[in-house]
Write a protein that holds these residues in place. Structure first.
Motif, PDB file in Angstrom:
ATOM      1  N   ALA A 104      -0.936  -4.515   2.601  1.00  0.00           N
ATOM      2  CA  ALA A 104      -2.222  -4.815   1.988  1.00  0.00           C
ATOM      3  C   ALA A 104      -3.194  -5.322   3.043  1.00  0.00           C
ATOM      4  O   ALA A 104      -2.810  -5.991   4.001  1.00  0.00           O
ATOM      5  CB  ALA A 104      -2.038  -5.871   0.895  1.00  0.00           C
ATOM      6  N   VAL A 105      -4.460  -4.999   2.825  1.00  0.00           N
ATOM      7  CA  VAL A 105      -5.551  -5.516   3.655  1.00  0.00           C
ATOM      8  C   VAL A 105      -6.375  -6.449   2.774  1.00  0.00           C
ATOM      9  O   VAL A 105      -6.853  -6.043   1.709  1.00  0.00           O
ATOM     10  CB  VAL A 105      -6.440  -4.375   4.195  1.00  0.00           C
ATOM     11  CG1 VAL A 105      -7.656  -4.937   4.926  1.00  0.00           C
ATOM     12  CG2 VAL A 105      -5.637  -3.446   5.081  1.00  0.00           C
ATOM     13  N   THR A 106      -6.517  -7.685   3.211  1.00  0.00           N
ATOM     14  CA  THR A 106      -7.291  -8.685   2.484  1.00  0.00           C
ATOM     15  C   THR A 106      -8.252  -9.345   3.449  1.00  0.00           C
ATOM     16  O   THR A 106      -7.831  -9.847   4.497  1.00  0.00           O
ATOM     17  CB  THR A 106      -6.364  -9.739   1.850  1.00  0.00           C
ATOM     18  OG1 THR A 106      -5.424  -9.078   0.991  1.00  0.00           O
ATOM     19  CG2 THR A 106      -7.151 -10.761   1.053  1.00  0.00           C
ATOM     20  N   ASP A 107      -9.530  -9.315   3.114  1.00  0.00           N
ATOM     21  CA  ASP A 107     -10.567  -9.929   3.941  1.00  0.00           C
ATOM     22  C   ASP A 107     -10.500  -9.422   5.389  1.00  0.00           C
ATOM     23  O   ASP A 107     -10.647 -10.185   6.342  1.00  0.00           O
ATOM     24  CB  ASP A 107     -10.471 -11.451   3.877  1.00  0.00           C
ATOM     25  CG  ASP A 107     -11.750 -12.133   4.339  1.00  0.00           C
ATOM     26  OD1 ASP A 107     -12.819 -11.492   4.324  1.00  0.00           O
ATOM     27  OD2 ASP A 107     -11.659 -13.312   4.751  1.00  0.00           O
ATOM     28  N   GLY A 108     -10.214  -8.132   5.551  1.00  0.00           N
ATOM     29  CA  GLY A 108     -10.226  -7.506   6.871  1.00  0.00           C
ATOM     30  C   GLY A 108      -8.994  -7.743   7.726  1.00  0.00           C
ATOM     31  O   GLY A 108      -8.996  -7.397   8.906  1.00  0.00           O
ATOM     32  N   ALA A 109      -7.940  -8.322   7.145  1.00  0.00           N
ATOM     33  CA  ALA A 109      -6.724  -8.623   7.919  1.00  0.00           C
ATOM     34  C   ALA A 109      -5.483  -8.085   7.203  1.00  0.00           C
ATOM     35  O   ALA A 109      -5.478  -7.939   5.969  1.00  0.00           O
ATOM     36  CB  ALA A 109      -6.588 -10.130   8.128  1.00  0.00           C
ATOM     37  N   LEU A 110      -4.438  -7.820   7.975  1.00  0.00           N
ATOM     38  CA  LEU A 110      -3.159  -7.452   7.384  1.00  0.00           C
ATOM     39  C   LEU A 110      -2.632  -8.656   6.605  1.00  0.00           C
ATOM     40  O   LEU A 110      -2.589  -9.768   7.132  1.00  0.00           O
ATOM     41  CB  LEU A 110      -2.162  -7.054   8.476  1.00  0.00           C
ATOM     42  CG  LEU A 110      -2.550  -5.842   9.317  1.00  0.00           C
ATOM     43  CD1 LEU A 110      -1.547  -5.643  10.454  1.00  0.00           C
ATOM     44  CD2 LEU A 110      -2.665  -4.590   8.465  1.00  0.00           C
ATOM     45  N   ASP A 111      -2.267  -8.433   5.363  1.00  0.00           N
ATOM     46  CA  ASP A 111      -1.857  -9.521   4.471  1.00  0.00           C
ATOM     47  C   ASP A 111      -0.338  -9.669   4.533  1.00  0.00           C
ATOM     48  O   ASP A 111       0.395  -9.205   3.661  1.00  0.00           O
ATOM     49  CB  ASP A 111      -2.331  -9.223   3.047  1.00  0.00           C
ATOM     50  CG  ASP A 111      -2.497 -10.468   2.209  1.00  0.00           C
ATOM     51  OD1 ASP A 111      -1.984 -11.522   2.611  1.00  0.00           O
ATOM     52  OD2 ASP A 111      -3.153 -10.373   1.154  1.00  0.00           O
ATOM     53  N   PHE A 112       0.120 -10.323   5.598  1.00  0.00           N
ATOM     54  CA  PHE A 112       1.544 -10.497   5.887  1.00  0.00           C
ATOM     55  C   PHE A 112       2.087 -11.804   5.338  1.00  0.00           C
ATOM     56  O   PHE A 112       1.356 -12.785   5.184  1.00  0.00           O
ATOM     57  CB  PHE A 112       1.770 -10.563   7.402  1.00  0.00           C
ATOM     58  CG  PHE A 112       1.815  -9.240   8.095  1.00  0.00           C
ATOM     59  CD1 PHE A 112       2.398  -8.136   7.517  1.00  0.00           C
ATOM     60  CD2 PHE A 112       1.307  -9.115   9.379  1.00  0.00           C
ATOM     61  CE1 PHE A 112       2.460  -6.932   8.182  1.00  0.00           C
ATOM     62  CE2 PHE A 112       1.362  -7.921  10.058  1.00  0.00           C
ATOM     63  CZ  PHE A 112       1.939  -6.822   9.457  1.00  0.00           C
ATOM     64  N   GLY A 113       3.407 -11.826   5.148  1.00  0.00           N
ATOM     65  CA  GLY A 113       4.124 -13.066   4.925  1.00  0.00           C
ATOM     66  C   GLY A 113       4.476 -13.673   6.270  1.00  0.00           C
ATOM     67  O   GLY A 113       4.217 -13.080   7.322  1.00  0.00           O
ATOM     68  N   PRO A 114       5.087 -14.856   6.253  1.00  0.00           N
ATOM     69  CA  PRO A 114       5.462 -15.520   7.518  1.00  0.00           C
ATOM     70  C   PRO A 114       6.352 -14.622   8.376  1.00  0.00           C
ATOM     71  O   PRO A 114       7.285 -14.004   7.869  1.00  0.00           O
ATOM     72  CB  PRO A 114       6.227 -16.757   7.063  1.00  0.00           C
ATOM     73  CG  PRO A 114       5.792 -16.985   5.651  1.00  0.00           C
ATOM     74  CD  PRO A 114       5.466 -15.632   5.075  1.00  0.00           C
ATOM     75  N   TRP A 115       6.041 -14.551   9.639  1.00  0.00           N
ATOM     76  CA  TRP A 115       6.813 -13.876  10.680  1.00  0.00           C
ATOM     77  C   TRP A 115       6.776 -12.362  10.609  1.00  0.00           C
ATOM     78  O   TRP A 115       7.355 -11.686  11.464  1.00  0.00           O
ATOM     79  CB  TRP A 115       8.275 -14.349  10.691  1.00  0.00           C
ATOM     80  CG  TRP A 115       8.401 -15.831  10.748  1.00  0.00           C
ATOM     81  CD1 TRP A 115       8.825 -16.655   9.734  1.00  0.00           C
ATOM     82  CD2 TRP A 115       8.082 -16.693  11.839  1.00  0.00           C
ATOM     83  NE1 TRP A 115       8.784 -17.962  10.126  1.00  0.00           N
ATOM     84  CE2 TRP A 115       8.329 -18.019  11.429  1.00  0.00           C
ATOM     85  CE3 TRP A 115       7.602 -16.473  13.119  1.00  0.00           C
ATOM     86  CZ2 TRP A 115       8.119 -19.108  12.250  1.00  0.00           C
ATOM     87  CZ3 TRP A 115       7.384 -17.561  13.946  1.00  0.00           C
ATOM     88  CH2 TRP A 115       7.651 -18.851  13.504  1.00  0.00           C
ATOM     89  N   GLU A 116       6.141 -11.770   9.611  1.00  0.00           N
ATOM     90  CA  GLU A 116       6.158 -10.317   9.491  1.00  0.00           C
ATOM     91  C   GLU A 116       5.332  -9.651  10.582  1.00  0.00           C
ATOM     92  O   GLU A 116       4.220 -10.081  10.887  1.00  0.00           O
ATOM     93  CB  GLU A 116       5.643  -9.884   8.114  1.00  0.00           C
ATOM     94  CG  GLU A 116       6.615 -10.176   7.003  1.00  0.00           C
ATOM     95  CD  GLU A 116       6.185  -9.581   5.679  1.00  0.00           C
ATOM     96  OE1 GLU A 116       7.078  -9.208   4.903  1.00  0.00           O
ATOM     97  OE2 GLU A 116       4.965  -9.484   5.417  1.00  0.00           O
ATOM     98  N   GLN A 117       5.909  -8.605  11.151  1.00  0.00           N
ATOM     99  CA  GLN A 117       5.280  -7.778  12.173  1.00  0.00           C
ATOM    100  C   GLN A 117       5.681  -6.325  11.894  1.00  0.00           C
ATOM    101  O   GLN A 117       6.698  -6.062  11.259  1.00  0.00           O
ATOM    102  CB  GLN A 117       5.759  -8.177  13.575  1.00  0.00           C
ATOM    103  CG  GLN A 117       5.464  -9.610  13.953  1.00  0.00           C
ATOM    104  CD  GLN A 117       4.018  -9.816  14.313  1.00  0.00           C
ATOM    105  OE1 GLN A 117       3.501  -9.193  15.233  1.00  0.00           O
ATOM    106  NE2 GLN A 117       3.339 -10.672  13.565  1.00  0.00           N
ATOM    107  N   ILE A 118       4.897  -5.384  12.417  1.00  0.00           N
ATOM    108  CA  ILE A 118       5.193  -3.960  12.234  1.00  0.00           C
ATOM    109  C   ILE A 118       5.826  -3.428  13.525  1.00  0.00           C
ATOM    110  O   ILE A 118       5.317  -3.666  14.621  1.00  0.00           O
ATOM    111  CB  ILE A 118       3.922  -3.153  11.912  1.00  0.00           C
ATOM    112  CG1 ILE A 118       3.237  -3.715  10.662  1.00  0.00           C
ATOM    113  CG2 ILE A 118       4.263  -1.668  11.722  1.00  0.00           C
ATOM    114  CD1 ILE A 118       1.873  -3.105  10.389  1.00  0.00           C
TER     115      ILE A 118
END
Length: 138
Positions: A104-118
Motif C-alpha cells: 500500500a501507498v499512504t501519503d506518498g510512502a510505502l506503508d510498511f510494518g516494522p522492519w519490512e523491506q522489499i
C-alpha cells in the motif's frame, strides 16, 4: 487514477543472492507522484523472486540453508527438468519465495510494518533479469 511503470535490471555475479530493492521502489514511487494507491513489484523471470522480510544477514543465510534443504541444487540429475540448463532447483526456490509483492501507498510512502523491506531473490544468476514496478493510484 494514474499509473506508473518502471523496469529494473538485475545482474548478480553469483548463482544465488538477495538484494534489498526498497530504495529503488521508493525512488520509483517518488517519481510517479502517486500519494495513495498500490505498488506491485514482480520478478519477470521464472528463476527469480520478490518478497518482503527483514534486512538481516543472518536471516538471509537462514533462507539460503532452508531453500537448499527443500530444493538442493545438486545432484543435477535428481530433477527431470534439468538438461540444457541445470536450474530446476531455481524454479522450485522461486515457487517457495514467491513471484511478487503488493504494498500500500499512504501519503506518498510505502506503508510498511516494522522492519519490512522489499527484496529481489536470485536463484539462477550470472545474467541480466528484469523486475517490474507498477504503481497505481492518485
Amino acid at each position: 487514477m494514474k499509473s506508473f511503470r518502471r523496469e529494473l535490471v538485475m545482474h548478480l555475479p553469483q548463482r544465488r543472492g538477495f538484494v534489498n530493492i526498497t530504495g529503488q521502489v521508493e525512488d520509483a514511487l517518488a517519481e510517479s507522484g502517486i500519494r495513495e494507491g498500490l505498488v506491485l513489484v514482480n520478478a519477470m523471470h521464472i528463476t527469480a523472486s520478490v518478497f518482503i522480510n527483514d534486512d538481516e544477514s543472518g536471516l538471509h543465510r537462514d533462507f539460503e540453508r532452508f531453500l537448499e534443504r527443500l530444493a538442493p541444487e545438486k545432484p543435477y540429475d535428481q530433477y527431470d527438468h534439468n538438461g540444457y540448463e541445470d536450474n530446476a532447483d531455481a524454479h522450485l526456490k522461486r515457487q517457495i519465495m514467491g513471484r511478487e509483492v503488493v504494498v500500500a501507498v499512504t501519503d506518498g510512502a510505502l506503508d510498511f510494518g516494522p522492519w519490512e523491506q522489499i527484496f529481489y531473490g536470485e536463484f539462477d544468476g550470472m545474467r541480466k533479469k528484469r523486475l517490474l514496478i507498477k504503481i497505481i493510484g492518485e
